[in-house]
Design an enzyme around this catalytic site. Sequence first.
Site, PDB file in Angstrom:
ATOM      1  CD  GLU A  27      -2.946   1.037   2.333  1.00 26.58           C
ATOM      2  OE1 GLU A  27      -3.869   1.877   2.377  1.00 26.58           O
ATOM      3  OE2 GLU A  27      -2.838   0.092   3.150  1.00 26.58           O
ATOM      4  CG  PHE A  81      -1.740   7.215  -5.722  1.00 28.31           C
ATOM      5  CD1 PHE A  81      -1.960   6.398  -6.821  1.00 28.31           C
ATOM      6  CD2 PHE A  81      -0.518   7.856  -5.621  1.00 28.31           C
ATOM      7  CE1 PHE A  81      -0.993   6.223  -7.790  1.00 28.31           C
ATOM      8  CE2 PHE A  81       0.455   7.690  -6.588  1.00 28.31           C
ATOM      9  CZ  PHE A  81       0.220   6.868  -7.674  1.00 28.31           C
ATOM     10  NE  ARG A 129      -5.838   0.601   0.249  1.00 27.84           N
ATOM     11  CZ  ARG A 129      -7.045   0.898   0.681  1.00 27.84           C
ATOM     12  NH1 ARG A 129      -8.101   0.455   0.014  1.00 27.84           N
ATOM     13  NH2 ARG A 129      -7.219   1.630   1.769  1.00 27.84           N
ATOM     14  CE  LYS A 139       1.359  -4.077 -10.286  1.00 31.91           C
ATOM     15  NZ  LYS A 139       2.422  -3.564 -11.194  1.00 31.91           N
ATOM     16  CG  ASP A 178      11.305   1.674 -13.140  1.00 35.07           C
ATOM     17  OD1 ASP A 178      12.366   1.580 -12.507  1.00 35.07           O
ATOM     18  OD2 ASP A 178      10.247   2.081 -12.635  1.00 35.07           O
TER      19      ASP A 178
END
Length: 607
Positions: free
Chosen positions: A338, A341, A343, A364, A465
């Site tokens: 979490e 904004f 989770r 998600k 990434d």
Amino acid sequence: MRGAARLGRPGRSCLPGARGLRAPPPPPLLLLLALLPLLPAPGAAAAPAPRPPELQSASAGPSVSLYLSEDEVRRLIGLDAELYYVRNDLISHYALSFSLLVPSETNFLHFTWHAKSKVEYKLGFQVDNVLAMDMPQVNISVQGEVPRTLSVFRVELSCTGKVDSEVMILMQLNLTVNSSKNFTVLNFKRRKMCYKKLEEVKTSALDKNTSRTIYDPVHAAPTTSTRVFYISVGVCCAVIFLVAIILAVLHLHSMKRIELDDSISASSSSQGLSQPSTQTTQYLRADTPNNATPITSYPTLRIEKNDLRSVTLLEAKGKVKDIAISRERITLKDVLQEGTFGRIFHGILIDEKDPNKEKQAFVKTVKDQASEIQVTMMLTESCKLRGLHHRNLLPITHVCIEEGEKPMVILPYMNWGNLKLFLRQCKLVEANNPQAISQQDLVHMAIQIACGMSYLARREVIHKDLAARNCVIDDTLQVKITDNALSRDLFPMDYHCLGDNENRPVRWMALESLVNNEFSSASDVWAFGVTLWELMTLGQTPYVDIDPFEMAAYLKDGYRIAQPINCPDELFAVMACCWALDPEERPKFQQLVQCLTEFHAALGAYV
């Protein structure tokens, strides 16, 4: 700079005795890494390298040099370099220990040598399979004096053509200075693949008058062997054609599949893991990154800043509309992660055709206070791996985008969860547990990540990434690469804004990505090197003491993260290869897979 150490001048090659490497190396990366000099210990400035042994002499040195010229090295292994075995009496045992593979079509080797004073030599050869290769021949006397001027001698390696075999060749050169009893022995190792020659069909004959008849291939009747040959070719073509059709059908079928079967077990177990020694983050200025050059140049993608924010929420939903499912098919269970904004839930996905069948899943989603931009970025970034099928990738399978509901992204479940959190849990577990994660396990994880990235590179997909936080793992230690959706929110300390209103993984980014916003498979290779460092440190943060605003200058000066404690030199050399400033000098993912696989096998031999 505090906490920093240097490894000599940046920009030098990893290959001992080599100068100006530019062309890509065809041999396996591990063979090149085997020639690396030992790297200094973490946290200490590099001590002067031990001076190589010199040719034994009672007086001033004879200044003997023996090497492969740049043209010869390029002809044998594709490198623009000179490979020295002896340079001004200094012997390179790294170069001598390398068993050089001679191309099967190459029959001659050329060595360049000279000495400034009298040095006697004696030359000998050994071949492990005389049935496959004739004894090597040289164009000089097997005994004499090393020439006083720069000269080249040739060694002939001719196969007999009798059998198929890989032949090991040992060339032994004894050097004696000033006719003293002391002598130096140099052993040069070579390998060559010899093949059996095909027997030629005799087509000429003599007539009754002993005159030679002329063979007419056009009008002559085909022989039995010729007929068999053409029949075999026809059968092979038919088989290849059928296989191609089958593969095409299977490929089309797999591309149409939207829902991936998830056979991962629902049970989870807590595996005892050892606690590694703590270490202080230190940094190296490394010359080792500038080494293994890739086979071809990397395609480069220039990303405009905030390009994801130019996509509207409506457009993002439209791109995933074809994999949308009903919200009723998803049951949310425990919250796994979490953020502010976002989770990630452990969820249950009900089968569309059979409601009695359920599968576990990652879900998600965002909280009520999430902005439209944040929701859009979650949907857009979740599509990064969509449609790709590889055992080490975890793309999305479904989404829920019903009106009035917060969007949800569904991925197959991996019961040990996020790789970075798993590694950090390994650090916290006490060492008295019966099972512990081994170095071999960590290398196996790295191989899996490299395999997944190699697949992306072949498909010309740039991740941008790659990090442990964007990988997941299960209880069989299978690792899969995921997208970076919600990563900025769930791992806020790994992302930094450098004044451009964009959070980026600065500590994982290559220099060209930091400075010019350019991304390619080469920049993914850089991030893989940092990810490998994360694995070996069990989830530590790289460059933790460096100000993100100073990272570009820090990397440009040649400084790199230090070698982790208990990390083998060979493995750290792999990391260093990934951190070359020039993208063209970084290894390909396929080379990394091969290198790490060989290293993993070597570790297994000692277990």
